[in-house]
Scaffold this motif. Structure first.
Motif, short mmCIF file in Angstrom:
data_model
loop_
_atom_site.label_atom_id
_atom_site.label_comp_id
_atom_site.label_asym_id
_atom_site.label_seq_id
_atom_site.Cartn_x
_atom_site.Cartn_y
_atom_site.Cartn_z
N SER A 171 0.84 -1.18 0.00
CA SER A 171 0.00 0.00 0.00
C SER A 171 0.88 1.24 0.00
O SER A 171 1.92 1.27 0.65
CB SER A 171 -0.89 0.01 1.24
OG SER A 171 -1.66 1.19 1.25
N CYS A 228 -10.79 -1.27 -1.44
CA CYS A 228 -9.43 -1.40 -0.92
C CYS A 228 -9.43 -1.13 0.59
O CYS A 228 -9.97 -0.15 1.06
CB CYS A 228 -8.49 -0.43 -1.60
SG CYS A 228 -6.81 -0.58 -0.93
N CYS A 249 -5.64 3.77 1.85
CA CYS A 249 -7.08 4.01 1.79
C CYS A 249 -7.67 4.16 3.18
O CYS A 249 -8.58 4.96 3.39
CB CYS A 249 -7.75 2.89 0.98
SG CYS A 249 -7.42 3.05 -0.79
N ALA A 297 -11.25 4.46 4.46
CA ALA A 297 -11.70 3.22 3.83
C ALA A 297 -12.58 2.37 4.75
O ALA A 297 -13.51 1.72 4.28
CB ALA A 297 -10.51 2.39 3.36
N CYS A 322 -4.80 -3.06 -1.84
CA CYS A 322 -4.06 -2.14 -2.69
C CYS A 322 -4.35 -2.32 -4.17
O CYS A 322 -4.12 -3.37 -4.76
CB CYS A 322 -2.55 -2.19 -2.47
SG CYS A 322 -1.80 -0.70 -3.17
N CYS A 328 -3.03 4.92 -4.63
CA CYS A 328 -2.91 5.33 -3.23
C CYS A 328 -2.85 6.84 -3.03
O CYS A 328 -2.94 7.32 -1.90
CB CYS A 328 -1.69 4.68 -2.61
SG CYS A 328 -1.46 2.98 -3.12
N SER A 375 -6.94 8.02 -2.81
CA SER A 375 -7.70 7.15 -1.92
C SER A 375 -8.99 7.85 -1.44
O SER A 375 -9.04 9.08 -1.43
CB SER A 375 -6.85 6.83 -0.69
OG SER A 375 -5.71 6.13 -1.07
N PRO A 376 -9.99 7.09 -0.99
CA PRO A 376 -10.06 5.63 -1.06
C PRO A 376 -10.42 5.14 -2.48
O PRO A 376 -11.09 5.84 -3.23
CB PRO A 376 -11.17 5.27 -0.08
CG PRO A 376 -11.92 6.53 0.20
CD PRO A 376 -11.10 7.68 -0.26
N ALA A 377 -9.92 3.95 -2.79
CA ALA A 377 -10.09 3.40 -4.12
C ALA A 377 -10.99 2.16 -4.09
O ALA A 377 -11.00 1.42 -3.11
CB ALA A 377 -8.73 3.02 -4.71
N GLY A 395 -11.20 6.24 -8.13
CA GLY A 395 -10.50 6.91 -7.04
C GLY A 395 -11.34 7.99 -6.39
O GLY A 395 -12.39 8.35 -6.92
#
Lengths: 516, 153
Positions: free
Chosen positions: A185, B73, B78, B83, B114, B118, B121-123, B132
Motif C-alpha cells: 500500500s 481497498c 485508503c 476506507a 491495494c 494510493c 484514496s479511497p479506491a 479513485g
C-alpha cells in the motif's frame, strides 16, 4: 491544429480521464475546431488528475483537475491557446512539484504516448540497449555495478552483483524475471512505469538478458493491475515487431524473448522465490534460500529477479554512464528513487529525487501536509511491512542506511501519511491481520504468529492484563523477526513495534509507566 | 462437459496452470470444480496439486460471482482516507458483508489490498474498472451506474 494531452494512466482514468477526453473531442467537434488528442502517461501530479495539457509555442500548459462539466468553460476561456482559467497552472514543466524533481527513471513519463515507439525513440529510447550491445556482457554488468544501483523493490541489494552471479553461472537456459507484484500500500511507481513508459522496462530487461546471457524473460504483474498487463502486452508485441525483442535483437544475433504473466491476488508473490513458484504454476510458497535465485531460480535455472524500477533505471545508466547516475544520492544510496506520496496527503503523487532528502521535504514541501488539513501524526514508509515514522524523525535523511539506523526502511519508496485522527493500536492490529491473511503458511512464526498477534493486540486494546500482554507482544514480535523465512513474517513486526514505541498512549500505556 | 477447448493452446506453456485458470475464469466467470481433474490430466499433475493452486490464490472463484463485482481497498493508504467507513457504507448499501454476494445475486462485495491508486484514496474497483476519491455518495453513484449498465446489457 492544437495538440491536447489527456492521460491514460489508470489513476487518471479512475477519476474520469476517459470521460474528459470524450468531452473535449465532442466540444471541439461542436465548435468546429480541429484538435489532436494524445493519451499520454501521467505526470505524477496525481492530485491534479485528470490533468489536461495543451501544447502552445511556449510549452505545455496544464489544467486540472478537469471534470467533464469544466470542458465547455475551458474552450470558452481559450485554453487551446493556453488561456487563463481557474484550473490553469501555467507551464507544466514549471509547476514547482515537477520542476524540483530529478527525473531520471521517470524522464519520459507523462510526456510521451506510452504506446508510441516513435515517441520513445524521440526521447532517447533504446539508446541504453544500443550502448549495451556494443559492450561485452561483463562490461555491461560492470556499468550497472559502478552506478551503485540497488534493488528498488525494497531489499536494496546491489543490482550489479546479482547480475554478475547470473553471468558467471553456467546453464543452457537462464532467465530474467521482473517482479511487478507491487502489492505494498502506498506504492504505484511500478504501475506508472508499466502503464506510462512500458518500453523502458522492456529495454532494461533486454539489457539484463544481454548482460547475463539470459534469452527469456517474464514480467509477473499483479492481477490488480489489469491496465498495466494490457499495456505491456501491446508494448511487447510492438517491440518484437520492430526487432527490439526476439531471436535477433537489433541485428546483434542475440536473442531475448519476453512474456507477461498475471498473478492472482497473493501479496506473498512479491517475495521473489514465491513469485518464481507462481510463475512455475505452483502455489506461491516461499522457498528456502540458499540456493539463491541467481543460481537456481525459475525452473531451477540461473535467474535475474529485479523490481520494475530497478530494470527501468538501467537504460539511462547505460546511455549516460555509471558516473552520471552515481553522482546523484548520498552515502551508499546512489541515484534517485521515485517516492510515492499517498494516503492522507494534500498533493499526492510521484516525486523522483536523489536519496538524501527528508520526509519533511516530501510530506510538507512537496505534499503540502495532509488532505484533511489536520496535523500529520505518522507516516508509514516502505509499505505494510515498514515502520510508522513519527514527526520527531522527519528530518532523518532518506538513505537506506540512515533508515536502518532508526529501525525503519525506505523499501520501495511508498509513503502513507496519516493525520492525528489515526489510532495507532488499530494500525498495529491491522499489520498483524494483513500478515495473517497473506501468509503463505510455510513457516510457523508468520503463519501462527500473525494470528496470535491480532489476538494479543485485541487484549491490549481491551485492557485485559495490559502490561503482561504488551510483554507477550514484544516477545512474539521477536520470534517473528528472528524466525520467519521471509520478509512478510520477518518484517510485519516493524509497523507493530514502531507504533508501540512512538505512540504508546494509543495502546493505553501512560507515559509515566514508560519511564518506570 | 470438457473445458479443454478453452485452454488447449496454453497446455505446452511452461508453468501453464495460472494462465489456464485465468483463461477459464475470464470466459466462464469462475473455475468450475469439475474442470480440475481434466486440467490435472492435461498437465500431468495430481488433482491435489491442481486443487492446491486453485485454492491458494484469492482471485480464483469456485462459484460464479454476482452480476456486479465491487472490490473495496482496505490497505493503509485508503484507511488513512476513510476506507473503513467506506467498507461499512458499502456493506449497508449492498446489504451483504465484505466477502459475500447479496441474496439476489446482483452484487459481490470483496476486500482488496491495494489497487495502486494510493494518492487518490479511497479506491474501489467496479467490474474491473479502477475508481479513485470514492466518497460514500460517489460509491452509490458508481454502483448505480454499474447496475444500470448491467441491466441494459
Amino acid at each position: 491544429m492544437t495538440r491536447i494531452y489527456v492521460p491514460r494512466d489508470s489513476a487518471a482514468l479512475s477519476v474520469g480521464a476517459d470521460e474528459v477526453a470524450a468531452a473535449i473531442v465532442a466540444e471541439a467537434a461542436r465548435l468546429g475546431v480541429t484538435i489532436e488528442l494524445v493519451r499520454n502517461g501521467s505526470r505524477g501530479l496525481l492530485w491534479l488528475e485528470p490533468l489536461v495539457e495543451v501544447a502552445t509555442p511556449q510549452g505545455r500548459v496544464a489544467y486540472g483537475p478537469v471534470a467533464v462539466e469544466d470542458v465547455p468553460g475551458l474552450f470558452a476561456a481559450g485554453f487551446l491557446n493556453g488561456g487563463a482559467h481557474a484550473l490553469a497552472h501555467g507551464l507544466t514543466e514549471q509547476i514547482p512539484y515537477l520542476a524540483r524533481q530529478e527525473r531520471l527513471t521517470f524522464a519520459r513519463v507523462g510526456i510521451t504516448d506510452p504506446l508510441s515507439l516513435d515517441d520513445y525513440l524521440a526521447h532517447d529510447g533504446f539508446r541504453g540497449l544500443r550502448a549495451a550491445l556494443a559492450l561485452a556482457p561483463a562490461a555491461v554488468v560492470q556499468q550497472v555495478t559502478d552506478s551503485g544501483l540497488r534493488g528498488r523493490g525494497g531489499a536494496a541489494f546491489p543490482t550489479g552483483i546479482k547480475w554478475k552471479t547470473v553471468l558467471g553461472a553456467q546453464a543452457a537456459q537462464k532467465y530474467v524475471v521482473c517482479n511487478a507484484d507491487e502489492g505494498d500500500s502506498g506504492t504505484f511507481s511500478d504501475r506508472m512505469i508499466m502503464e506510462d513508459d512500458p518500453f523502458v522496462l522492456i529495454e532494461g530487461m533486454t539489457i539484463a538478458g544481454i548482460a547475463t546471457g539470459a534469452t527469456r524473460g517474464y514480467i509477473y504483474v499483479r492481477s490488480e493491475y489489469p491496465h498495466a498487463f494490457e499495456v505491456l502486452g501491446q508494448a511487447i508485441a510492438m517491440a518484437t515487431q520492430a526487432g527490439y525483442l526476439g531471436d535477433d535483437v537489433l541485428g546483434s544475433g542475440r536473442a531475448f524473448r519476453l512474456d507477461v504473466r498475471l498473478g492472482a491476488g497473493a501479496y506473498i508473490c512479491g517475495e521473489e522465490t514465491a513469485l518464481l513458484e507462481s510463475l512455475e504454476g505452483k502455489r506461491g510458497i516461499v522457498r528456502y534460500k540458499p540456493p539463491i535465485p541467481a543460481l537456481k531460480g525459475l525452473f531451477g535455472q540461473p535467474t535475474v529477479v529485479n523490481n520494475v524500477i530497478s530494470f527501468a533505471s538501467v537504460p539511462i545508466i547505460l546511455d549516460r554512464g555509471a558516473e552520471f547516475y552515481k553522482n546523484y544520492g548520498m552515502g551508499r544510496s546512489r541515484g534517485t528513487l521515485p517516492f510515492q506520496l499517498a494516503g492522507n496527503i494534500r498533493h499526492g503523487g510521484l516525486v523522483e529525487k536523489a536519496f538524501g532528502l527528508t520526509l519533511r521535504d516530501l510530506v510538507e514541501g512537496f505534499g503540502g501536509g495532509t488532505a484533511s488539513g489536520r496535523p500529520v501524526r505518522a507516516v508509514q514508509v516502505g509499505g505494510p511491512l515498514g515502520a510508522y515514522v513519527p514527526a520527531s524523525q522527519f528530518d532523518t535523511p532518506l538513505d537506506y542506511e540512515a533508515y536502518v539506523g532508526i529501525s525503519a526502511m525506505i523499501g520501495h519508496g511508498g509513503l502513507v501519511v496519516f493525520d492525528d485522527t489515526v489510532d495507532m493500536a488499530e494500525m498495529a492490529r491491522y499489520a498483524m491481520e494483513f500478515c495473517a491473511i497473506e501468509s503463505c503458511g510455510k513457516c510457523t512464526p508468520c503463519r501462527i504468529g500473525s494470528t496470535r498477534g491480532v489476538e494479543v493486540i485485541d487484549r491490549i486494546i481491551a485492557n485485559q492484563d495490559r502490561a503482561a500482554n504488551i510483554e507477550l507482544l514484544r516477545s512474539l514480535c521477536d520470534t517473528m523477526l528472528g524466525g520467519s523465512l521471509c520478509a512478510l513474517g520477518g518484517m510485519a513486526p516493524y509497523p507493530v513495534l514502531s507504533a508501540l514505541k512512538h505512540f504508546p498512549q494509543d495502546f493505553g500505556i501512560e507515559t509515566s509507566q514508560l519511564a518506570a | 462437459m470438457s473445458y479443454r477447448d478453452i485452454y488447449a493452446d496454453l497446455v505446452d506453456e511452461p508453468g501453464a496452470l495460472l494462465p489456464i485458470f485465468h483463461r477459464i475464469q475470464d470466459r466462464l466467470g469462475h473455475v468450475p470444480q469439475d474442470a480440475l481433474p481434466e486440467i490435472a490430466q492435461a498437465l500431468n499433475l495430481s488433482r491435489a496439486e491442481v486443487h492446491g493452486v486453485m485454492s491458494f490464490y484469492h482471485d480464483f472463484r469456485a462459484e460464479p460471482a454476482g452480476r456486479c463485482v465491487v472490490k473495496v481497498c482496505r490497505a493503509e493508504a485508503c484507511q488513512a482516507m476513510g476506507a473503513n467507513a467506506l467498507v461499512r457504507h458499502a456493506e449497508q448499501r449492498i446489504g451483504t458483508p465484505l466477502g459475500s454476494t447479496c441474496a439476489d445475486g446482483s452484487v459481490t462485495l470483496e476486500a482488496t489490498y491495494c489497487l495502486g491508486n494510493c494518492a487518490l484514496s479511497p479506491a474501489v474497483m467496479v467490474n474491473g474498472a479502477l475508481k479513485g476519491r470514492v466518497t460514500p455518495e460517489r460509491f452509490d453513484a458508481l454502483l448505480a451506474a454499474a447496475q444500470h449498465k448491467e441491466q441494459a446489457a
